[in-house]
Design a protein around this motif. Structure first.
Motif, PDB file in Angstrom:
ATOM      1  N   SER A  74      -1.811   2.664  -4.582  1.00 50.17           N
ATOM      2  CA  SER A  74      -2.004   2.972  -3.162  1.00 50.17           C
ATOM      3  C   SER A  74      -2.860   1.917  -2.461  1.00 50.17           C
ATOM      4  CB  SER A  74      -2.614   4.361  -2.995  1.00 50.17           C
ATOM      5  OG  SER A  74      -3.854   4.446  -3.658  1.00 50.17           O
ATOM      6  N   LYS A  75      -3.803   1.319  -3.155  1.00 48.74           N
ATOM      7  CA  LYS A  75      -4.628   0.280  -2.527  1.00 48.74           C
ATOM      8  C   LYS A  75      -3.778  -0.939  -2.161  1.00 48.74           C
ATOM      9  CE  LYS A  75      -9.011   1.633  -4.549  1.00 48.74           C
ATOM     10  NZ  LYS A  75     -10.069   1.320  -5.486  1.00 48.74           N
ATOM     11  N   GLN A  77      -0.577  -0.933  -1.561  1.00 50.97           N
ATOM     12  CA  GLN A  77       0.329  -0.536  -0.486  1.00 50.97           C
ATOM     13  C   GLN A  77      -0.370  -0.670   0.873  1.00 50.97           C
ATOM     14  OE1 GLN A  77       1.410   3.414  -1.735  1.00 50.97           O
ATOM     15  NE2 GLN A  77       2.333   2.649  -3.613  1.00 50.97           N
ATOM     16  N   SER A  78      -1.573  -0.149   0.969  1.00 49.18           N
ATOM     17  CA  SER A  78      -2.336  -0.251   2.219  1.00 49.18           C
ATOM     18  C   SER A  78      -2.703  -1.703   2.524  1.00 49.18           C
ATOM     19  CB  SER A  78      -3.606   0.600   2.139  1.00 49.18           C
ATOM     20  OG  SER A  78      -3.265   1.959   2.048  1.00 49.18           O
ATOM     21  N   LEU A  79      -3.052  -2.451   1.485  1.00 46.91           N
ATOM     22  CA  LEU A  79      -3.413  -3.861   1.673  1.00 46.91           C
ATOM     23  C   LEU A  79      -2.234  -4.665   2.222  1.00 46.91           C
ATOM     24  CD1 LEU A  79      -5.437  -6.173   1.393  1.00 46.91           C
ATOM     25  CD2 LEU A  79      -4.671  -6.428  -0.993  1.00 46.91           C
ATOM     26  N   LEU A  81       0.149  -3.649   4.138  1.00 45.67           N
ATOM     27  CA  LEU A  81       0.274  -3.331   5.571  1.00 45.67           C
ATOM     28  C   LEU A  81      -0.812  -4.021   6.391  1.00 45.67           C
ATOM     29  CD1 LEU A  81       1.127   0.472   5.342  1.00 45.67           C
ATOM     30  CD2 LEU A  81       2.687  -1.427   5.862  1.00 45.67           C
ATOM     31  N   GLN A  82      -2.030  -3.994   5.896  1.00 48.91           N
ATOM     32  CA  GLN A  82      -3.134  -4.636   6.618  1.00 48.91           C
ATOM     33  C   GLN A  82      -2.939  -6.153   6.709  1.00 48.91           C
ATOM     34  OE1 GLN A  82      -6.352  -3.241   4.216  1.00 48.91           O
ATOM     35  NE2 GLN A  82      -6.391  -1.212   5.169  1.00 48.91           N
ATOM     36  N   HIS A 106      -1.847   7.982   2.277  1.00 48.34           N
ATOM     37  CA  HIS A 106      -2.574   6.719   2.463  1.00 48.34           C
ATOM     38  C   HIS A 106      -1.767   5.725   3.293  1.00 48.34           C
ATOM     39  CE1 HIS A 106      -0.192   6.222  -1.187  1.00 48.34           C
ATOM     40  NE2 HIS A 106      -0.146   4.935  -0.875  1.00 48.34           N
ATOM     41  N   ILE A 107      -0.444   5.747   3.169  1.00 42.10           N
ATOM     42  CA  ILE A 107       0.396   4.853   3.979  1.00 42.10           C
ATOM     43  C   ILE A 107       0.358   5.304   5.439  1.00 42.10           C
ATOM     44  CG2 ILE A 107       2.775   4.088   4.394  1.00 42.10           C
ATOM     45  CD1 ILE A 107       3.155   4.140   1.324  1.00 42.10           C
ATOM     46  N   ASN A 109      -2.016   6.989   6.870  1.00 40.45           N
ATOM     47  CA  ASN A 109      -3.360   6.681   7.380  1.00 40.45           C
ATOM     48  C   ASN A 109      -3.498   5.203   7.737  1.00 40.45           C
ATOM     49  OD1 ASN A 109      -4.151   9.335   7.116  1.00 40.45           O
ATOM     50  ND2 ASN A 109      -5.157   9.024   5.138  1.00 40.45           N
ATOM     51  N   THR A 110      -2.918   4.328   6.928  1.00 39.91           N
ATOM     52  CA  THR A 110      -2.987   2.899   7.224  1.00 39.91           C
ATOM     53  C   THR A 110      -2.215   2.583   8.502  1.00 39.91           C
ATOM     54  OG1 THR A 110      -3.171   2.421   4.853  1.00 39.91           O
ATOM     55  CG2 THR A 110      -2.619   0.576   6.295  1.00 39.91           C
ATOM     56  N   SER A 113      -4.179   3.189  11.565  1.00 39.64           N
ATOM     57  CA  SER A 113      -5.340   2.344  11.850  1.00 39.64           C
ATOM     58  C   SER A 113      -5.120   1.577  13.142  1.00 39.64           C
ATOM     59  CB  SER A 113      -5.606   1.377  10.696  1.00 39.64           C
ATOM     60  OG  SER A 113      -4.567   0.424  10.610  1.00 39.64           O
TER      61      SER A 113
END
Length: 189
Positions: A74-75, A77-79, A81-82, A106-107, A109-110, A113
Motif C-alpha cells: 500500500s505504501k 501504491q500511494s507513493l 500516485l504522489q 489507502h488509494i 485517501n491518496t 489529498s
C-alpha cells in the motif's frame, strides 16, 4: 521517447531496481524533455516531426496503469500516485494517466489529498454504467462469429446460439467483469 528510454536503461541497467522517484525521472520525465529539446530524434522527415509535435501539443499521450491495487504494498501504491502528481505539476508533461484500481482505502485517501484532488477526475465503474448490456452485446457478437466460423459443425444447432437465456445467465455470472466473458468466449472458441 523509445530511444532515450532505451539509452537510460542501457546506460544504467540497475535503473529498474532504483527507487520509484528515480525511475519516474529517468524513464519518463527526462526522456520526454530530451525528445522535446531534440526534435530531430523523432523523425528525419520534417513534415512528420512537425505533425508529431503539433499533435503532442494538442493531444496528450495516455499512460495506463492497470491494477494499481495489485502493486507490492500500500505504501508503494500511494507513493506512485504522489510521484505522478508531483511530476505532472512540476514538469508540465503532456501526459494523461489512466489509473485503474479497486477503491482500496489507502488509494482513495491518496486521491483525496490536496495535490491529487485538484488534478484528477474519478470515474467509478460500478453498476450505474450497466456493464451487463455491453457484455451481452460482446457475447452475442462473439458467439455469432464462432457460429459462422464453424458452420459445418453447427448444422443442427438451433439459432440463436446460444439462446437468450444462456446469454443472460452468462451475463449474470460475469458480475460486470469483461474478463469473465472474454475467458468464456476463448474457451468455447
Amino acid at each position: 521517447m523509445r530511444t532515450p528510454i532505451g539509452e537510460s536503461v542501457q546506460n544504467d541497467p540497475s535503473i529498474l531496481k532504483k527507487s520509484l522517484d528515480i525511475q519516474l525521472q529517468k524513464l519518463i520525465v527526462e526522456p520526454y524533455l530530451f525528445t522535446i529539446s531534440h526534435p530531430e530524434t523523432i523523425s528525419q522527415d520534417p513534415t512528420s516531426m512537425e505533425r508529431r509535435l503539433a499533435l503532442e501539443n494538442y493531444c496528450p499521450n495516455v499512460i495506463i496503469i492497470d491494477g494499481l491495487d495489485e502493486c507490492d504494498n500500500s505504501k508503494h501504491q500511494s507513493l506512485i500516485l504522489q510521484l505522478l502528481a508531483h511530476a505532472l505539476s512540476t514538469s508540465q508533461l503532456p501526459f494523461r494517466f489512466l489509473i485503474v484500481s479497486r477503491p482500496e482505502t489507502h488509494i482513495t485517501n491518496t486521491f483525496n489529498s490536496h495535490i491529487l484532488i485538484s488534478i484528477t477526475t474519478r470515474l467509478a465503474l460500478d453498476e450505474t454504467f450497466r456493464p451487463g448490456l455491453d457484455i451481452a452485446v460482446f457475447l452475442r457478437s462473439s458467439f455469432e462469429d464462432i457460429y459462422n466460423k464453424r458452420l459445418e459443425y453447427m448444422v443442427n444447432v438451433p439459432t440463436p446460439w446460444p439462446s437468450d437465456g444462456t446469454i443472460d445467465r452468462l451475463v449474470q455470472s460475469c458480475s460486470g467483469q469483461f474478463i469473465y466473458a472474454s475467458t468464456v468466449v476463448k474457451y468455447v472458441d
